[in-house]
Structures are given as structure tokens and as C-alpha cells.
Motif scaffolding. Structure first.
Motif, PDB file in Angstrom:
ATOM      1  N   ASN A   2       0.841  -1.195   0.000  1.00 31.13           N
ATOM      2  CA  ASN A   2       0.000   0.000   0.000  1.00 31.13           C
ATOM      3  C   ASN A   2       0.881   1.252   0.000  1.00 31.13           C
ATOM      4  O   ASN A   2       1.427   1.647   1.032  1.00 31.13           O
ATOM      5  CB  ASN A   2      -0.908  -0.016   1.222  1.00 31.13           C
ATOM      6  CG  ASN A   2      -1.920   1.121   1.220  1.00 31.13           C
ATOM      7  OD1 ASN A   2      -1.834   2.029   0.405  1.00 31.13           O
ATOM      8  ND2 ASN A   2      -2.875   1.069   2.135  1.00 31.13           N
ATOM      9  N   ASN A   3       1.012   1.877  -1.160  1.00 32.69           N
ATOM     10  CA  ASN A   3       1.912   3.030  -1.291  1.00 32.69           C
ATOM     11  C   ASN A   3       1.447   4.261  -0.525  1.00 32.69           C
ATOM     12  O   ASN A   3       2.233   5.190  -0.302  1.00 32.69           O
ATOM     13  CB  ASN A   3       2.098   3.388  -2.769  1.00 32.69           C
ATOM     14  CG  ASN A   3       2.969   2.374  -3.495  1.00 32.69           C
ATOM     15  OD1 ASN A   3       4.056   2.046  -3.031  1.00 32.69           O
ATOM     16  ND2 ASN A   3       2.484   1.858  -4.605  1.00 32.69           N
ATOM     17  N   THR A   4       0.196   4.285  -0.100  1.00 31.28           N
ATOM     18  CA  THR A   4      -0.295   5.410   0.702  1.00 31.28           C
ATOM     19  C   THR A   4       0.467   5.519   2.016  1.00 31.28           C
ATOM     20  O   THR A   4       0.583   6.593   2.601  1.00 31.28           O
ATOM     21  CB  THR A   4      -1.808   5.239   1.000  1.00 31.28           C
ATOM     22  OG1 THR A   4      -2.485   4.904  -0.196  1.00 31.28           O
ATOM     23  CG2 THR A   4      -2.390   6.500   1.583  1.00 31.28           C
ATOM     24  N   ILE A   5       0.996   4.400   2.457  1.00 29.93           N
ATOM     25  CA  ILE A   5       1.780   4.377   3.693  1.00 29.93           C
ATOM     26  C   ILE A   5       3.011   5.266   3.582  1.00 29.93           C
ATOM     27  O   ILE A   5       3.518   5.778   4.584  1.00 29.93           O
ATOM     28  CB  ILE A   5       2.159   2.916   4.029  1.00 29.93           C
ATOM     29  CG1 ILE A   5       0.920   2.202   4.605  1.00 29.93           C
ATOM     30  CG2 ILE A   5       3.333   2.821   4.993  1.00 29.93           C
ATOM     31  CD1 ILE A   5       1.067   0.718   4.787  1.00 29.93           C
ATOM     32  N   LEU A   6       3.487   5.498   2.360  1.00 29.84           N
ATOM     33  CA  LEU A   6       4.679   6.320   2.156  1.00 29.84           C
ATOM     34  C   LEU A   6       4.373   7.808   2.074  1.00 29.84           C
ATOM     35  O   LEU A   6       5.288   8.626   1.950  1.00 29.84           O
ATOM     36  CB  LEU A   6       5.400   5.872   0.879  1.00 29.84           C
ATOM     37  CG  LEU A   6       5.836   4.401   0.854  1.00 29.84           C
ATOM     38  CD1 LEU A   6       6.412   4.053  -0.500  1.00 29.84           C
ATOM     39  CD2 LEU A   6       6.841   4.110   1.965  1.00 29.84           C
ATOM     40  N   SER A   7       3.106   8.184   2.171  1.00 30.88           N
ATOM     41  CA  SER A   7       2.747   9.602   2.112  1.00 30.88           C
ATOM     42  C   SER A   7       3.288  10.321   3.337  1.00 30.88           C
ATOM     43  O   SER A   7       3.412   9.746   4.425  1.00 30.88           O
ATOM     44  CB  SER A   7       1.225   9.762   2.053  1.00 30.88           C
ATOM     45  OG  SER A   7       0.631   9.355   3.280  1.00 30.88           O
ATOM     46  N   SER A   8       3.608  11.591   3.175  1.00 38.73           N
ATOM     47  CA  SER A   8       4.148  12.373   4.291  1.00 38.73           C
ATOM     48  C   SER A   8       3.141  12.471   5.435  1.00 38.73           C
ATOM     49  O   SER A   8       3.518  12.489   6.613  1.00 38.73           O
ATOM     50  CB  SER A   8       4.540  13.777   3.813  1.00 38.73           C
ATOM     51  OG  SER A   8       3.430  14.434   3.230  1.00 38.73           O
ATOM     52  N   GLU A   9       1.866  12.512   5.089  1.00 38.66           N
ATOM     53  CA  GLU A   9       0.833  12.595   6.117  1.00 38.66           C
ATOM     54  C   GLU A   9       0.867  11.361   7.024  1.00 38.66           C
ATOM     55  O   GLU A   9       0.836  11.477   8.261  1.00 38.66           O
ATOM     56  CB  GLU A   9      -0.553  12.716   5.463  1.00 38.66           C
ATOM     57  CG  GLU A   9      -1.686  12.848   6.467  1.00 38.66           C
ATOM     58  CD  GLU A   9      -3.056  12.884   5.804  1.00 38.66           C
ATOM     59  OE1 GLU A   9      -4.050  13.067   6.527  1.00 38.66           O
ATOM     60  OE2 GLU A   9      -3.131  12.713   4.566  1.00 38.66           O
ATOM     61  N   LEU A  14       2.720   8.278  11.883  1.00 44.50           N
ATOM     62  CA  LEU A  14       3.397   7.113  12.436  1.00 44.50           C
ATOM     63  C   LEU A  14       4.398   7.529  13.510  1.00 44.50           C
ATOM     64  O   LEU A  14       4.467   6.921  14.589  1.00 44.50           O
ATOM     65  CB  LEU A  14       4.113   6.351  11.318  1.00 44.50           C
ATOM     66  CG  LEU A  14       4.753   5.007  11.696  1.00 44.50           C
ATOM     67  CD1 LEU A  14       3.692   4.007  12.151  1.00 44.50           C
ATOM     68  CD2 LEU A  14       5.539   4.438  10.515  1.00 44.50           C
ATOM     69  N   LYS A  15       5.141   8.582  13.235  1.00 43.60           N
ATOM     70  CA  LYS A  15       6.100   9.081  14.226  1.00 43.60           C
ATOM     71  C   LYS A  15       5.389   9.601  15.472  1.00 43.60           C
ATOM     72  O   LYS A  15       5.883   9.464  16.597  1.00 43.60           O
ATOM     73  CB  LYS A  15       6.964  10.187  13.610  1.00 43.60           C
ATOM     74  CG  LYS A  15       8.141   9.691  12.801  1.00 43.60           C
ATOM     75  CD  LYS A  15       9.192   9.052  13.709  1.00 43.60           C
ATOM     76  CE  LYS A  15      10.441   8.661  12.933  1.00 43.60           C
ATOM     77  NZ  LYS A  15      11.456   8.042  13.819  1.00 43.60           N
ATOM     78  N   SER A  16       4.220  10.169  15.284  1.00 45.11           N
ATOM     79  CA  SER A  16       3.494  10.745  16.423  1.00 45.11           C
ATOM     80  C   SER A  16       2.949   9.674  17.370  1.00 45.11           C
ATOM     81  O   SER A  16       2.691   9.955  18.543  1.00 45.11           O
ATOM     82  CB  SER A  16       2.348  11.637  15.927  1.00 45.11           C
ATOM     83  OG  SER A  16       1.279  10.853  15.405  1.00 45.11           O
ATOM     84  N   ILE A  17       2.761   8.440  16.868  1.00 37.01           N
ATOM     85  CA  ILE A  17       2.232   7.362  17.714  1.00 37.01           C
ATOM     86  C   ILE A  17       3.315   6.330  18.036  1.00 37.01           C
ATOM     87  O   ILE A  17       3.014   5.221  18.478  1.00 37.01           O
ATOM     88  CB  ILE A  17       1.026   6.662  17.046  1.00 37.01           C
ATOM     89  CG1 ILE A  17       1.448   5.994  15.718  1.00 37.01           C
ATOM     90  CG2 ILE A  17      -0.119   7.635  16.836  1.00 37.01           C
ATOM     91  CD1 ILE A  17       0.403   5.035  15.163  1.00 37.01           C
ATOM     92  N   GLU A  18       4.563   6.702  17.843  1.00 43.69           N
ATOM     93  CA  GLU A  18       5.674   5.760  17.959  1.00 43.69           C
ATOM     94  C   GLU A  18       5.687   4.980  19.276  1.00 43.69           C
ATOM     95  O   GLU A  18       6.058   3.808  19.312  1.00 43.69           O
ATOM     96  CB  GLU A  18       7.010   6.504  17.797  1.00 43.69           C
ATOM     97  CG  GLU A  18       8.225   5.615  17.935  1.00 43.69           C
ATOM     98  CD  GLU A  18       9.535   6.374  17.802  1.00 43.69           C
ATOM     99  OE1 GLU A  18      10.575   5.783  18.111  1.00 43.69           O
ATOM    100  OE2 GLU A  18       9.501   7.564  17.387  1.00 43.69           O
TER     101      GLU A  18
END
Length: 389
Positions: A2-9, A14-18
Motif C-alpha cells: 500500500n503506497n499510501t503508507i509512504l505519504s508524508s501525512e 506514524l512518528k506521532s504514535i511511535e
């Protein structure tokens, strides 16, 4: 994939819920229309695992993480970097490449690396990650057998593979259980390269491996923080001797490597004796090599007993590749002296198991003291010691 996973959003999210629990994420509604909660949890787990196991991936943006099983099966970055440091050349092919941690380490030292993986989804993931970190990797999604047929003209400086085990039952690990069966394939591999590196199970016996596989020039037993991770054999087409160099390595420690030739241990003469001021316990990579007499001979230490792989000396050897204990005194009346004591325990070649000793004396784990239960040429001993290194 799923390439949407690579979106900056999503990457920012992902970093915010690390630091959240990835298991709980699965149960929550996804804030993204095109990314499921399961996919979020997979990426979160990958990010968390990578922080310690693959730190370069953790620090890199737009890395796509695979399912849990591929994370678990992948080499750590530390062991991958070690593998890449012991071979050289311009071209390498990784025949069973998986998540590609080894492949990317090789790519930092080789001009061209081929990543071969039958799992198409995993290949897509690796293609994304290598395009960011190591663009000199050519990802091929099929079996290495098909690759060889389609590219019969290619030769390689090194072939690397980490075979899977076919048999998952309780039967003793044997080379014939591997997929691919390296015993059948090595002649074909030597048509493609003069050098082969194979990762085997640490459960395999070194002597038996040497009996079954010729051309082994080096064996590397690689531990990471005193846990054996890799049993590596290096094959050289031009080598016919069965006396390889054996290296015991303990990564991420300050311990020196221990190196010898296979026949050195057979010919070694150990000295034996009773307990002195310091006790030495070799690291697990040395124990796996079976160089028990050589540790005594090469390091000038006294071995406590033929079947006790502990060593002793009156003067400290600070550079010893393992743990060092200073003997405070020998316990003569254990019922009185150690009952309900808080201590760590080391039991080597003693006439009781660690569980029975703990139960008998009600020993509590922990503290600064280490109780060593062992046997020397003069009999059994219980030693109260303090760990130095």
C-alpha cells in the motif's frame, strides 16, 4: 504493498504514535480511509523494532516495514554489517534475501548486489527501501533457480544464502533439512562463483559440518551481546583442506575476538587445577566453537576440570573474552551461609541442577554476589564471588 503508507501525512502520523502499543492500534478505527488499522499496527511495530534492530531504517524516512514474521527472521543490522566486513568483491547475489537487511549491508561494500526473494510482496517492500538506501541493489522476485536459468551468463564474486529449515518438528537439526539443500546445490553454486558464504543454525555441530561440506576456509561464530546469532561458513572453491580458520566474535562488547584453526583444539594441551583467585567464563561464541583446551593453552589459564568450561588464575587477565569473577571465599557450610541469600547463580559441571539448588537453599535472584557451583580436579566447590567484567 500500500503506497499510501509512504505519504508524508501517514509518515508524520506514524512518528506521532511511535510509543503507543501496536496491539491496541489494531482495535482502533483507522484515521485513514485507505490504510487499515492492521496496516498501521504493522508499520508501528516495524518502527519500534527497527529502533534497536535496524537503526539505519529507523532513522530513514519512507521506509516500508514488512509483516512481523519477516521482522523476526531478518538479521540485525549489527550482524549484517559483520557479514559484509568479512567478504569482498564487486558483485554479490543473496539467494534467500528476505527483508534484505543483509543485502543492504553487502550493498555498501559491493558495486552490484542481487536480492532474490520468492515472496512478491516482500520484494516490493525491499525495492522501496533499497531505492532509498542502496540503489545498487537489483531486486528479483522469484526463485534463485529461475534467476540462474534466465541469467545463465552471470557470474558473481560471492554467493550468499541463509537457507530455511524444512522440518519444524523435534528432530535433530541436520543439513539435509535445509531449503535449499545446500549439499546438493554447492556444486552448482561453484559454477557461478568461487566464494560462497552460508548462514547455518547455531545448533549445528562444527565437526559434523566439516565432514559433510568440503572447501570450508573459515567458520565464524557470531554472538550479539553474548547471544549466538550466526554460524557462518565461508567456502572457497580452491580450498581442499579441512582445517579452517575459526573465529569467535561477540559483537557490541569490548571483548577481543578468539581465533584458531580447527586442528589447533585437537592438538592443544590444557593445564588443570583447583580454584584460584579469579574465575573466567568464556563468552558463548567461544563455547560454541568447542575450543575448551585452547582457552587454557593460548591464554595461559588453568582449566578447572576436563568437563568444566571455567578457568582460573591467581593474577587477573583483564582482556579475557568473557565474564570474570573474583573469588571472595569458598562456601564450606552452605546451609548456614547461603540459605535465603540474594545472589546470581552460575552452575557448571556440578552434581545438582540450578533449579534444585535454588529450591534447596531458597536463593533469591539478583544482587551483586554470584554463587558459582562447579567442579575442579579436587572435587566440588561452592564459591562466593563478585563479578568484575
Amino acid at each position: 504493498m500500500n503506497n499510501t503508507i509512504l505519504s508524508s501525512e501517514f509518515q508524520d502520523y506514524l512518528k506521532s504514535i511511535e510509543h503507543e502499543d501496536f496491539k491496541k492500534i489494531v482495535l482502533k478505527k483507522s484515521p485513514f480511509e485507505s490504510i487499515s488499522s492492521a496496516e498501521i499496527a504493522q508499520q508501528l511495530k516495524g518502527l519500534q523494532v527497527s529502533k534497536y534492530k535496524f537503526p539505519t531504517l529507523y532513522k530513514t524516512k519512507n521506509i516500508f516495514f514488512p509483516p512481523s514474521i519477516n521482522l523476526e527472521q531478518a538479521s540485525s543490522e549489527a550482524t549484517a554489517n559483520y557479514k559484509s566486513s568479512i567478504i569482498e568483491g564487486k558483485t554479490l547475489i543473496d539467494l534467500t534475501a528476505g527483508f534484505g537487511i543483509d543485502t543492504m549491508a553487502f550493498a555498501k561494500r559491493f558495486s552490484k548486489v542481487y536480492h532474490i526473494e520468492k515472496n512478491k510482496e516482500l520484494s516490493e517492500i525491499v525495492k522501496n527501501n533499497t531505492s532509498i538506501l542502496t540503489p545498487n541493489v537489483d531486486v528479483y522476485s522469484n526463485s534463485f533457480q529461475d534467476f540462474f536459468e534466465q541469467h545463465s551468463e552471470l557470474k558473481f564474486d560471492v554467493i550468499y544464502l541463509d537457507p530455511a529449515r524444512r522440518n519444524s518438528g523435534g528432530r535433530k537439526f541436520i543439513l539435509e533439512d535445509l531449503e535449499p539443500n545446500i549439499l546438493e546445490w554447492i556444486p552448482t553454486f561453484f559454477e557461478k562463483s568461487d566464494k560462497i558464504m552460508i548462514k547455518l543454525s547455531p545448533l549445528l555441530d562444527i565437526s559434523l559440518t566439516l565432514e559433510q561440506i568440503i572447501h570450508i576456509s573459515e567458520i565464524h561464530i557470531v554472538a550479539l551481546k553474548n547471544e549466538v546469532k550466526d554460524f557462518l561458513i565461508l567456502l572457497d572453491k580452491n580450498n581442499t583442506l579441512k582445517n579452517p580458520i575459526i573465529k569467535a566474535i561477540n559483537l557490541e562488547s569490548n571483548q577481543t575476538n578468539f581465533q584458531f584453526n580447527f586442528f589447533d583444539e585437537i592438538d592443544a594441551i590444557a593445564s588443570y587445577g583447583s580454584v584460584s583467585k579469579y574465575i573466567y567464563e568464556p563468552n558463548v561464541s567461544i563455547l560454541k566453537t568447542g575450543a575448551f583446551k585452547l582457552v587454557s593453552e593460548k591464554l595461559n589459564l588453568t582449566k578447572l576440570h576436563q568437563n568444566t568450561h571455567l578457568y582460573t588464575s591467581s593474577e587477573i587477565m583483564n582482556e579475557f573474552p568473557g565474564k570474570i569473577y573474583e573469588v571472595e571465599h569458598e562456601i564450606r557450610n552452605p546451609k548456614k551461609e547461603i540459605t535465603k541469600m540474594k545472589a546470581n547463580m552460575l552452575v557448571k559441571n556440578f552434581n545438582q541442577s540450578i533449579d534444585s539448588i535454588k529450591k534447596k537453599f531458597k536463593i533469591i535472584d539478583g544482587g551483586d554476589t554470584t554463587l558459582i557451583f562447579t567442579q575442579s580436579m579436587n572435587g566440588f566447590h561452592i564459591l562466593k564471588t563478585s563479578r568484575i567484567y
